[in-house]
Design a protein around this motif. Structure first.
Motif, PDB file in Angstrom:
ATOM      1  N   ALA A  20       0.834  -1.210   0.000  1.00  0.00           N
ATOM      2  CA  ALA A  20       0.000   0.000   0.000  1.00  0.00           C
ATOM      3  C   ALA A  20       0.866   1.256   0.000  1.00  0.00           C
ATOM      4  O   ALA A  20       0.566   2.232  -0.707  1.00  0.00           O
ATOM      5  CB  ALA A  20      -0.930  -0.010   1.209  1.00  0.00           C
ATOM      6  N   TRP A  21       1.937   1.240   0.779  1.00  0.00           N
ATOM      7  CA  TRP A  21       2.837   2.407   0.839  1.00  0.00           C
ATOM      8  C   TRP A  21       3.509   2.634  -0.510  1.00  0.00           C
ATOM      9  O   TRP A  21       3.614   3.769  -0.984  1.00  0.00           O
ATOM     10  CB  TRP A  21       3.878   2.192   1.931  1.00  0.00           C
ATOM     11  CG  TRP A  21       4.849   3.329   2.087  1.00  0.00           C
ATOM     12  CD1 TRP A  21       4.657   4.487   2.797  1.00  0.00           C
ATOM     13  CD2 TRP A  21       6.174   3.412   1.534  1.00  0.00           C
ATOM     14  NE1 TRP A  21       5.778   5.284   2.711  1.00  0.00           N
ATOM     15  CE2 TRP A  21       6.718   4.658   1.947  1.00  0.00           C
ATOM     16  CE3 TRP A  21       6.941   2.567   0.741  1.00  0.00           C
ATOM     17  CZ2 TRP A  21       8.005   5.067   1.582  1.00  0.00           C
ATOM     18  CZ3 TRP A  21       8.223   2.969   0.372  1.00  0.00           C
ATOM     19  CH2 TRP A  21       8.739   4.205   0.791  1.00  0.00           C
ATOM     20  N   SER A  80       5.671   6.878  10.141  1.00  0.00           N
ATOM     21  CA  SER A  80       5.003   5.756   9.467  1.00  0.00           C
ATOM     22  C   SER A  80       5.671   4.414   9.730  1.00  0.00           C
ATOM     23  O   SER A  80       5.130   3.373   9.354  1.00  0.00           O
ATOM     24  CB  SER A  80       4.979   6.003   7.948  1.00  0.00           C
ATOM     25  OG  SER A  80       4.389   7.239   7.638  1.00  0.00           O
ATOM     26  N   GLU A  81       6.819   4.414  10.370  1.00  0.00           N
ATOM     27  CA  GLU A  81       7.608   3.192  10.500  1.00  0.00           C
ATOM     28  C   GLU A  81       6.873   2.078  11.244  1.00  0.00           C
ATOM     29  O   GLU A  81       7.130   0.894  11.005  1.00  0.00           O
ATOM     30  CB  GLU A  81       8.937   3.504  11.195  1.00  0.00           C
ATOM     31  CG  GLU A  81       9.882   4.329  10.336  1.00  0.00           C
ATOM     32  CD  GLU A  81      11.157   4.705  11.076  1.00  0.00           C
ATOM     33  OE1 GLU A  81      11.171   4.544  12.328  1.00  0.00           O
ATOM     34  OE2 GLU A  81      12.115   5.143  10.431  1.00  0.00           O
ATOM     35  N   HIS A  82       5.947   2.439  12.144  1.00  0.00           N
ATOM     36  CA  HIS A  82       5.245   1.419  12.928  1.00  0.00           C
ATOM     37  C   HIS A  82       4.344   0.537  12.068  1.00  0.00           C
ATOM     38  O   HIS A  82       3.911  -0.530  12.514  1.00  0.00           O
ATOM     39  CB  HIS A  82       4.399   2.093  14.016  1.00  0.00           C
ATOM     40  CG  HIS A  82       3.244   2.871  13.474  1.00  0.00           C
ATOM     41  ND1 HIS A  82       3.370   4.159  12.984  1.00  0.00           N
ATOM     42  CD2 HIS A  82       1.925   2.550  13.325  1.00  0.00           C
ATOM     43  CE1 HIS A  82       2.199   4.596  12.567  1.00  0.00           C
ATOM     44  NE2 HIS A  82       1.308   3.640  12.765  1.00  0.00           N
ATOM     45  N   MET A  83       4.071   0.945  10.843  1.00  0.00           N
ATOM     46  CA  MET A  83       3.152   0.186   9.988  1.00  0.00           C
ATOM     47  C   MET A  83       3.834  -0.963   9.247  1.00  0.00           C
ATOM     48  O   MET A  83       3.180  -1.735   8.558  1.00  0.00           O
ATOM     49  CB  MET A  83       2.475   1.130   8.989  1.00  0.00           C
ATOM     50  CG  MET A  83       1.524   2.100   9.651  1.00  0.00           C
ATOM     51  SD  MET A  83       0.540   3.075   8.485  1.00  0.00           S
ATOM     52  CE  MET A  83       1.687   4.381   8.085  1.00  0.00           C
ATOM     53  N   PHE A  84       5.144  -1.072   9.398  1.00  0.00           N
ATOM     54  CA  PHE A  84       5.888  -2.094   8.664  1.00  0.00           C
ATOM     55  C   PHE A  84       6.545  -3.060   9.663  1.00  0.00           C
ATOM     56  O   PHE A  84       6.363  -2.934  10.864  1.00  0.00           O
ATOM     57  CB  PHE A  84       6.887  -1.423   7.732  1.00  0.00           C
ATOM     58  CG  PHE A  84       6.237  -0.343   6.908  1.00  0.00           C
ATOM     59  CD1 PHE A  84       5.390  -0.655   5.868  1.00  0.00           C
ATOM     60  CD2 PHE A  84       6.410   0.999   7.234  1.00  0.00           C
ATOM     61  CE1 PHE A  84       4.744   0.327   5.139  1.00  0.00           C
ATOM     62  CE2 PHE A  84       5.785   2.001   6.508  1.00  0.00           C
ATOM     63  CZ  PHE A  84       4.938   1.665   5.461  1.00  0.00           C
ATOM     64  N   ARG A  93      -3.560  -0.682   5.823  1.00  0.00           N
ATOM     65  CA  ARG A  93      -3.300  -0.399   4.402  1.00  0.00           C
ATOM     66  C   ARG A  93      -3.689   1.030   3.992  1.00  0.00           C
ATOM     67  O   ARG A  93      -2.881   1.718   3.350  1.00  0.00           O
ATOM     68  CB  ARG A  93      -4.015  -1.423   3.511  1.00  0.00           C
ATOM     69  CG  ARG A  93      -3.221  -2.713   3.349  1.00  0.00           C
ATOM     70  CD  ARG A  93      -3.937  -3.730   2.460  1.00  0.00           C
ATOM     71  NE  ARG A  93      -4.180  -3.252   1.107  1.00  0.00           N
ATOM     72  CZ  ARG A  93      -3.276  -3.213   0.132  1.00  0.00           C
ATOM     73  NH1 ARG A  93      -2.026  -3.588   0.362  1.00  0.00           N
ATOM     74  NH2 ARG A  93      -3.615  -2.795  -1.081  1.00  0.00           N
ATOM     75  N   PRO A  94      -4.893   1.500   4.339  1.00  0.00           N
ATOM     76  CA  PRO A  94      -5.227   2.879   3.947  1.00  0.00           C
ATOM     77  C   PRO A  94      -4.269   3.929   4.527  1.00  0.00           C
ATOM     78  O   PRO A  94      -3.772   4.781   3.775  1.00  0.00           O
ATOM     79  CB  PRO A  94      -6.661   3.046   4.443  1.00  0.00           C
ATOM     80  CG  PRO A  94      -7.219   1.653   4.454  1.00  0.00           C
ATOM     81  CD  PRO A  94      -6.070   0.802   4.902  1.00  0.00           C
ATOM     82  N   PRO A  95      -3.970   3.895   5.839  1.00  0.00           N
ATOM     83  CA  PRO A  95      -3.022   4.900   6.334  1.00  0.00           C
ATOM     84  C   PRO A  95      -1.625   4.752   5.738  1.00  0.00           C
ATOM     85  O   PRO A  95      -0.926   5.754   5.535  1.00  0.00           O
ATOM     86  CB  PRO A  95      -3.014   4.692   7.853  1.00  0.00           C
ATOM     87  CG  PRO A  95      -3.630   3.366   8.092  1.00  0.00           C
ATOM     88  CD  PRO A  95      -4.566   3.126   6.959  1.00  0.00           C
ATOM     89  N   ALA A  96      -1.207   3.515   5.443  1.00  0.00           N
ATOM     90  CA  ALA A  96       0.098   3.322   4.809  1.00  0.00           C
ATOM     91  C   ALA A  96       0.105   3.939   3.419  1.00  0.00           C
ATOM     92  O   ALA A  96       1.083   4.580   3.004  1.00  0.00           O
ATOM     93  CB  ALA A  96       0.440   1.836   4.733  1.00  0.00           C
ATOM     94  N   ALA A  97      -0.989   3.749   2.676  1.00  0.00           N
ATOM     95  CA  ALA A  97      -1.088   4.323   1.329  1.00  0.00           C
ATOM     96  C   ALA A  97      -1.092   5.844   1.386  1.00  0.00           C
ATOM     97  O   ALA A  97      -0.431   6.510   0.575  1.00  0.00           O
ATOM     98  CB  ALA A  97      -2.355   3.810   0.641  1.00  0.00           C
ATOM     99  N   ARG A  98      -1.823   6.402   2.356  1.00  0.00           N
ATOM    100  CA  ARG A  98      -1.857   7.865   2.477  1.00  0.00           C
ATOM    101  C   ARG A  98      -0.489   8.413   2.868  1.00  0.00           C
ATOM    102  O   ARG A  98      -0.059   9.459   2.357  1.00  0.00           O
ATOM    103  CB  ARG A  98      -2.927   8.271   3.497  1.00  0.00           C
ATOM    104  CG  ARG A  98      -4.352   8.148   2.972  1.00  0.00           C
ATOM    105  CD  ARG A  98      -5.338   8.820   3.896  1.00  0.00           C
ATOM    106  NE  ARG A  98      -5.505   8.055   5.134  1.00  0.00           N
ATOM    107  CZ  ARG A  98      -6.436   7.130   5.315  1.00  0.00           C
ATOM    108  NH1 ARG A  98      -7.285   6.843   4.335  1.00  0.00           N
ATOM    109  NH2 ARG A  98      -6.522   6.486   6.461  1.00  0.00           N
TER     110      ARG A  98
END
Length: 313
Positions: free
Chosen positions: A36-37, A276-280, A290-295
């Protein structure tokens, strides 16, 4: 169709010696949030007037292989819209104290198992053999039904089932031998199968008589070394260049970037910002992210578009 044909990373049909003054786009692995990112970054650049999806070479690994196949059949803006419009997904792991985002247990367990294998391995080749053997052991205890389901899942994510005419390399590892593998449109392997193999982080994926595991085990989550010989190389790394392997194995992205530059390539890397690092990593398979990672990726792409334009063009 010859499903047994495969390409070792040193024996692809793509001749790097002829590609000076051309562009390479490297899309690294990073799980569902990483995909997503990646789409978000590409869409942010695209919306700001810079389309890097027209690169002469695209290298896709694991989640990056999905992104590489997706951009062959749809614009980054369309792909981003699909991520943001998807029905809200529930996380599949336990809720913890970190704003309800504790690491998803199966992912954390998988990372722990891989860490133990790496710690016991002599070198990268030994690590790949051990990871492949472990995957084959798990597969032997399964009923095999996941294979059909996994291929259908992967195929449903691809806007087109056809290999693009531009050169796209999709990485994997032979589970039985530990040998690196690179698929392209000349490999005699369907695009969906190549992507499914590159994303096979737990169970091995079967193509014909062969079994494959995640392309991130080939070298690292990016496999940027495959861009050798290209003048301009743009690397998108959801993991921020991090790897579990020892530095002296020479598999780190930083090492590969240094080698590319030593051979004359200009290289730029894009990593997630600190917010954003916490999303990976351990959260990489949390579908609710997924949506916040894409944004976050989109914001990153738009912010970097102006300075990247001169580099890319």
């Amino acid at each position: 169709m010859n499903h047994s044909l495969q390409f070792n990373s040193e024996k692809t049909s793509h001749d790097v010696s002829e590609h000076h003054s051309r562009t390479a786009l490297v899309l690294g692995g990073g799980g569902s949030t990483g995909n997503a990112w990646l789409i978000g970054v590409l869409a942010g650049l695209f919306d700001a007037g810079l389309d890097v999806t027209t690169a002469d070479l695209t290298i896709g690994t694991s989640a990056g292989s999905t992104a590489a196949a997706q951009i062959a059949g749809a614009t980054p803006t369309e792909l981003l819209a699909a991520i943001l419009a998807a029905a809200p997904q529930q996380r599949t792991g336990p809720v913890g104290s970190d704003r309800g985002r504790a690491p998803i247990r199966p992912v954390a367990d998988h990372l722990e198992r891989i860490g133990k294998i790496i710690a016991s391995a002599e070198d990268a080749a030994d690590m790949r053999r051990r990871v492949g053997a472990a995957a084959l052991d798990i597969d032997a205890a399964s009923d095999g039904s996941w294979q059909t389901q996994w291929r259908a899942t992967v195929a449903s994510r691809l806007p087109s089932q056809r290999w693009p005419q531009r050169t796209v390399l999709i990485t994997a590892v032979d589970a039985r031998t530990g040998e690196p593998v690179v698929f392209d449109r000349h490999s005699g392997v369907d695009l969906a199968d190549a992507v499914a193999a590159s994303c096979a982080s737990g169970l091995p994926y079967r193509i014909g008589d062969n079994r494959y595991i995640d392309g991130g085990y080939r070298s690292n989550a990016e496999n940027a070394d495959l861009a050798a010989g290209y003048e301009r190389v743009l690397v998108l790394s959801p993991f921020g260049g991090r790897t579990l392997t020892p530095v002296d194995w020479g598999m780190h992205l930083a090492t590969q970037v240094d080698e590319l530059r030593a051979r004359g390539s200009r290289v730029t890397t894009i990593f997630p910002d600190s917010n954003s690092e916490h999303m990976f990593g351990a959260n990489a398979m949390d579908l609710s992210l997924r949506p916040p990672a894409a944004r976050a990726g989109h914001d990153r792409g738009r912010a970097l578009a102006e300075q990247l334009t001169e580099f890319w063009r």
